[in-house]
Design an enzyme around this catalytic site. Structure first.
Site, PDB file in Angstrom:
ATOM      1  N   GLU B  74       0.734  -1.299  -0.039  1.00 26.46           N
ATOM      2  CA  GLU B  74      -0.230   0.074   0.055  1.00 26.46           C
ATOM      3  C   GLU B  74       0.786   1.289   0.033  1.00 26.46           C
ATOM      4  O   GLU B  74       0.308   2.225  -0.433  1.00 26.46           O
ATOM      5  CB  GLU B  74      -1.095   0.227   1.008  1.00 26.46           C
ATOM      6  CG  GLU B  74      -2.250  -1.052   1.179  1.00 26.46           C
ATOM      7  CD  GLU B  74      -1.726  -2.459   1.179  1.00 26.46           C
ATOM      8  OE1 GLU B  74      -0.641  -2.635   1.743  1.00 26.46           O
ATOM      9  OE2 GLU B  74      -2.542  -3.237   0.829  1.00 26.46           O
ATOM     10  N   HIS B 143     -11.050  -5.977   8.434  1.00 28.88           N
ATOM     11  CA  HIS B 143     -11.718  -5.840   7.435  1.00 28.88           C
ATOM     12  C   HIS B 143     -13.064  -4.968   7.497  1.00 28.88           C
ATOM     13  O   HIS B 143     -13.993  -4.847   6.819  1.00 28.88           O
ATOM     14  CB  HIS B 143     -12.278  -7.257   6.679  1.00 28.88           C
ATOM     15  CG  HIS B 143     -11.170  -7.921   6.041  1.00 28.88           C
ATOM     16  ND1 HIS B 143     -10.319  -8.578   6.795  1.00 28.88           N
ATOM     17  CD2 HIS B 143     -10.845  -8.212   4.932  1.00 28.88           C
ATOM     18  CE1 HIS B 143      -9.260  -9.259   5.977  1.00 28.88           C
ATOM     19  NE2 HIS B 143      -9.698  -9.055   4.701  1.00 28.88           N
TER      20      HIS B 143
END
Lengths: 388, 343
Positions: B74, B143
């Site tokens: 990322e 998540h």
């Protein structure tokens, strides 16, 4: 009873796994074990005398800049200056390889690289003086802002080089980082992205021996920092970072390779930081005089001077001329840095967003009011006796 | 939205049921078609079309160079986007899940948010960072985070979150067109929410920075955004049985914050509840309640209340229904707004 003796085991035939082959042959990517050298070797005969003389003049100017900027910290004119004395060959030879259309991504210690690329010596110091974060327009000079977080500028270099290639421009990005920066995650991610994308980037690690006080041996267990390249699938190169001719040649080859579309290169320049990390650091706590003295013998300016005088390309007069030019640069820098910069406090709100948010408009008004109050006529002039 | 609806094709102009995920994908497609400098990059955004299929078909239509599957990293994705923006592209980055964005925080905070400022306006970064956020989809650990407070606390970033299919399209087009970096928070559990929607004629879309009143009312204001908007609308309907006529304000944009719309509503109603699913302590609700109190103190009949997720790490999916503020918890707060009677 072994597995083979188990009932029915003889009938078992393992299915061969799907074919495996390495993605890349590692051998051509591995660096030579010795840093590449030109000065004082046979290779020096091939070096262009004019280039060597230019490098020499720039190195002397760069050293004078380092000395002057360090003096300015002692006079309180600079908040801090991370000197690159001893590393001038890496800084300058690398920057001189770039074409005008190329981009430089410097770390906080790479002021000299930016100046060698043509940046005004004062503009290069505004970050360290404390008046602006970046005193120049990065697009105009194709120099990214001097980067204070470690290695975070490396993925920027990759993205920019990638974008340039997508647009069909043959632009190369040179990304500079120190030995300590190679331990950061962004170093890894940048090298990996660059290799996968075959981005036209050259990574230059200036291994100056210490990350503030931490020596290389506590930074990495790799054979060399250049060896890290093979894990990413790009060539790694080791060069003597105090040998300006060698740095220029190795960087030049890597830049040419990138420009041909053959992808990135990782170069480790082995050098030494002669001064402390910054003026706030005490280098005597972590290294001895003997080590520093040994490197003083291998000084980049001295190496080049020896080569040039030995070959009759430079004499006392030539040296004096170069030193005089550097002195004039230092004088001009001193003079300009002694003038206080004029700053507008309202600029604090000018460039946070394209348009100020309602919140920022309110805060700007508040500051404007405070500033107006500061500059109000003294109370005496309003008929009030004395100031409270 | 003059930039929208730039390409021809199979459009009918008729409103058909569309999901928020489809509207987001359409916004990306139209932005890419309208402006060749728009590039989409992230993990799985290409061949797979994204794990939520938001980028479905983009690589096929625009090629791998415009919609790029990146290495799984990322910080590298966002860091590369910074360099791409420096060279004049408009990257749209996908952070696959909220908590996966954390490795990119240094790039976001030290570079994306600050580049315009540290270069005195010479180098703005038009980057859109798409972050699917929030819970309610039965996701396992890492998540379901709601990270908006972290983004809100960083000057230089716009923080935007749609709650309707129209806004998903319109706000994403606005974000991509913006010369400032935008953290575009996509409420995961609304990805499959549907509305009659026409890509040819997106409904009136307010620009970034404006809140809208989704339901008018007289007795109290529910201030909310993203995944909690449907909860608040449902609560407002249910509250009518108790005689409450609730107004519901959808913030749409957390930065910039629309003080005017929010304050005007609270001045009308005299009571306010802030509803969001991220944790309450240090969360967006505290900031919003403080702003409302500063502006509306003399109009308030009761303290501004907050209904938020608990101050706990996001719970395992089998427990998440206890954590997420639902209709009942909102109604309980509304009942507590009868301050005079109780105190």
């Amino acid at each position: 009873m072994t597995v083979q003796e188990l009932p029915g085991a003889a009938a078992y035939r393992p299915t061969p796994p799907p074919a495996w082959k390495p993605l890349t042959d590692p051998a051509p990517l591995l660096p030579d074990p010795e840093p590449y050298r030109v000065l004082g070797t046979d290779a020096a005969a091939d070096a262009d005398p004019e280039l060597l003389l230019r490098l020499y003049a720039e190195l002397v100017r760069g050293r004078r800049y380092n000395v002057q900027a360090t003096a300015l910290t002692k006079q309180g004119r600079l908040a801090v200056y991370p000197s690159s004395t001893g590393q001038e060959a890496c800084e300058i030879a690398a920057a001189m390889v770039l074409e005008e259309r190329d981009w430089l991504f410097p770390s906080y210690r790479d002021t000299l690289a930016a100046v060698a690329r043509g940046l005004d010596p004062v503009e290069a110091l505004t970050l360290l003086r404390g008046d602006r974060h970046t005193g120049y327009d990065p697009r105009e000079h194709r120099i990214a802002p001097l980067c204070t977080p470690l290695a975070t500028q490396l993925p920027h270099a990759v993205g920019l080089a990638h974008a340039a290639r997508l647009k069909g421009d043959d632009v190369v990005a040179l990304a500079m980082v120190g030995d300590g920066g190679t331990s950061e995650g962004d170093f890894h991610e940048a090298l990996n992205f660059a290799a996968v994308w075959r981005a036209p980037v050259v990574f230059l690690v200036q291994n100056n021996g210490f990350a503030i006080s931490v020596p290389l041996a506590k930074q990495t267990a790799a054979p060399s920092l250049a060896h890290k390249a093979v894990g990413y699938g790009m060539p790694g190169r080791l060069v003597d970072g105090n040998d300006a001719a060698a740095v220029h040649q190795v960087l030049g080859e890597a830049v040419a390779r990138a420009r041909r579309g053959e992808g990135p290169t990782l170069i480790e320049a082995v050098t030494y930081r002669m001064d402390a990390h910054t003026n706030a650091d005490d280098a005597t706590r972590y290294r001895g005089d003997a080590e520093v003295e040994a490197w003083r013998e291998h000084d980049p300016i001295r190496l080049l001077e020896r080569e040039l005088t030995g070959r009759g390309l430079l004499d006392e007069e030539g040296i004096a001329t170069v030193r005089e030019t550097a002195e004039r640069m230092a004088e001009s820098l001193r003079e300009q840095m002694n003038a206080d910069p004029v700053l507008d406090p309202m600029d604090l709100f000018a460039h946070v967003y394209e348009e100020r948010t309602g919140q920022l408009r309110e805060q700007a008004e508040m500051l404007r009011g405070e500033l107006a109050a500061e500059h109000d006529p003294p109370l005496e002039e309003n008929g009030v006796e004395g100031r409270r | 939205m003059s930039t929208a609806a730039a390409t021809a094709g199979e459009r009918t102009g008729r409103a058909k049921p569309a999901t928020m995920a489809q509207a987001l994908g359409r916004a990306l497609r139209d932005a890419m078609a309208a402006d060749p400098s728009v590039h989409v990059l992230g993990e799985d955004v290409g061949t797979l079309g994204g794990v939520f299929r938001v980028t479905d078909g983009l690589a096929k239509e625009f090629g791998d160079d415009r919609c790029t599957d990146t290495p799984l990293a990322e910080a590298g994705i966002l860091g590369a986007a910074v360099g791409m923006a420096m060279y004049g592209l408009r990257p749209v980055v996908e952070m696959q899940f909220d908590a996966f964005a954390y490795p990119a925080f240094e790039q976001l905070i030290s570079h994306v948010a600050k580049m315009r400022n540290r270069t005195a306006g010479a180098m703005p970064l038009p980057i859109t960072v798409r972050v699917p956020y929030g819970g309610g989809i039965g996701g396992v650990e890492h998540h379901s985070d709601s990270s908006e407070a972290y983004y809100m606390a960083t000057p230089g970033l716009h923080v935007v979150t749609p709650a309707t299919v129209d806004d998903a399209y319109g706000l994403l087009r606005e974000s991509i067109a913006s010369d400032d970096p935008v953290v575009f928070l996509e409420p995961k559990r609304l990805y499959w929410s549907k509305a009659d929607w026409s890509p040819d004629a997106p409904a009136q879309v307010e620009p970034i920075g404006r809140a809208v009143v989704r339901r008018t009312g007289r007795s109290a204001t529910l201030i909310t955004y993203g995944p909690s908007l449907p909860v608040c609308l449902e609560a407002a309907e249910a509250a009518t049985a108790e005689g409450w006529d609730l107004e519901v304000v959808d913030l749409r944009s957390l930065v910039p914050f629309d003080d005017e719309t929010v304050a005007a509503s609270v001045r009308r109603t005299g009571r306010a509840v802030v509803v969001h699913e991220s944790s309450g302590f240090g969360g967006p609700g505290g900031e919003i309640a403080a702003r409302v109190t500063e502006r509306c103190f003399h109009h308030l009949e009761a303290p501004v209340l907050r209904v938020a997720g608990f101050d706990i790490p996001y719970p395992p999916p089998m427990q998440e229904r206890h954590h997420l503020p639902g209709v009942d918890r909102v109604l309980d707060a509304v009942a507590r707004l009868q301050w005079e009677a109780d105190s």
